[in-house]
Structure formats: structure tokens, C-alpha cells
Design an enzyme around this catalytic site. Sequence first.
Site, mmCIF file in Angstrom:
data_model
loop_
_atom_site.group_PDB
_atom_site.id
_atom_site.type_symbol
_atom_site.label_atom_id
_atom_site.label_comp_id
_atom_site.label_asym_id
_atom_site.label_seq_id
_atom_site.Cartn_x
_atom_site.Cartn_y
_atom_site.Cartn_z
ATOM 1 N N SER A 5 0.845 -1.184 0.000
ATOM 2 C CA SER A 5 0.000 0.000 0.000
ATOM 3 C C SER A 5 0.890 1.248 0.000
ATOM 4 O O SER A 5 1.662 1.453 -0.932
ATOM 5 C CB SER A 5 -0.966 -0.038 1.185
ATOM 6 O OG SER A 5 -1.956 0.953 1.060
ATOM 7 N N ASP A 97 -9.450 -5.186 -4.673
ATOM 8 C CA ASP A 97 -9.029 -3.999 -3.922
ATOM 9 C C ASP A 97 -9.757 -2.751 -4.425
ATOM 10 O O ASP A 97 -9.719 -2.445 -5.608
ATOM 11 C CB ASP A 97 -7.517 -3.816 -4.072
ATOM 12 C CG ASP A 97 -6.926 -2.809 -3.108
ATOM 13 O OD1 ASP A 97 -7.688 -2.063 -2.463
ATOM 14 O OD2 ASP A 97 -5.678 -2.764 -3.016
ATOM 15 N N HIS A 129 -7.675 -5.329 -0.508
ATOM 16 C CA HIS A 129 -6.443 -4.603 -0.196
ATOM 17 C C HIS A 129 -5.520 -5.366 0.759
ATOM 18 O O HIS A 129 -4.304 -5.309 0.622
ATOM 19 C CB HIS A 129 -6.807 -3.235 0.385
ATOM 20 C CG HIS A 129 -5.662 -2.303 0.485
ATOM 21 N ND1 HIS A 129 -4.979 -1.833 -0.608
ATOM 22 C CD2 HIS A 129 -5.070 -1.741 1.567
ATOM 23 C CE1 HIS A 129 -4.020 -1.021 -0.220
ATOM 24 N NE2 HIS A 129 -4.049 -0.950 1.099
#
Length: 152
Positions: A5, A97, A129
Site C-alpha cells: 500500500s 481492492d 487490499h
Amino acid sequence: VCGGSHGGFLAGHLAGRYPRLYQAAAMRNPVTNVASMVTATDIPDWCYVETFGSGYHGWEESRGPTREELDAMWRASPIAHLDGVVAPTLIALGLQDRRVPPSQGMEYYYALRSKGVPTKLLTYEQDNHAIDRVASEADHWINCKKWFDEHL
């Protein structure tokens, strides 16, 4: 270098800006192009804050980014430093995601591949995610270990 991320965003920056320091990279659901993410994510505010700092965007106004803002977002993205990347790069994506669209990692993967950087793409069709289904998470970390063993 390894990150997911925002950590993947940082890993992309580090690999592109300091190519002599990193012999291999692994990125998990990375933000690679803030300009293409801003209108496709559930956290557009992150895109503005990451590019311009807190307090820049007035959320009471409903508008898309201006051309100047998109240019600044692109310049603040790992994709802007792609020419510097030489480290073999593993990219893992949860295809469900909604926070960081899978297109972020795919764009980076194809760009690296087109310049001849060794790269591998792992996709997890049922993961979001977090990539936290047991089988997916195990597969991801096993592949990271193999990737670093092979390239370090």
C-alpha cells in the site's frame, strides 16, 4: 526493499530514486501513479494530501482534479521515476481492492517489463487490499522469500 500500500508507494520511490541501494523489490498493492488513482479510489483525499500536504483540498467543493493537480500528482508518483528502476520487482495484487485499484500495480508491472526489468506479477482474484485470505497470504510471503533468495 519491500512494502505494501503506502509502503509499496515508498518502495517504488526508493527503487527509482536510489537504484544502487536496492538489489530487489517486492510491492503489495502499491500506489504507483497518484494521478490515475485519485478518481478510482475510496480515499481520494490521500492523493491530495500525499501530493500537496494537509489542508490543500477543500472537501466542501465537489470537483475533479485540475490538469495542474494531475501533473503534480504524476510527478509525486513512483511511475515518474521508473527510468531509474533496475531492481527485479515482484508485485502482488488483490484483484478486489477498492482502496488501491489493481490497475496501479499492473501499470507499473507492464512499464517495468517494457524496459527489461525482471518482474513478476502475482494476482489474488478473491482478495482485497489486505490480501489476507490464508492461502493468498501464505502464497504471497512464500513468493517474496523466493524472490529475495533468487535476487539477493
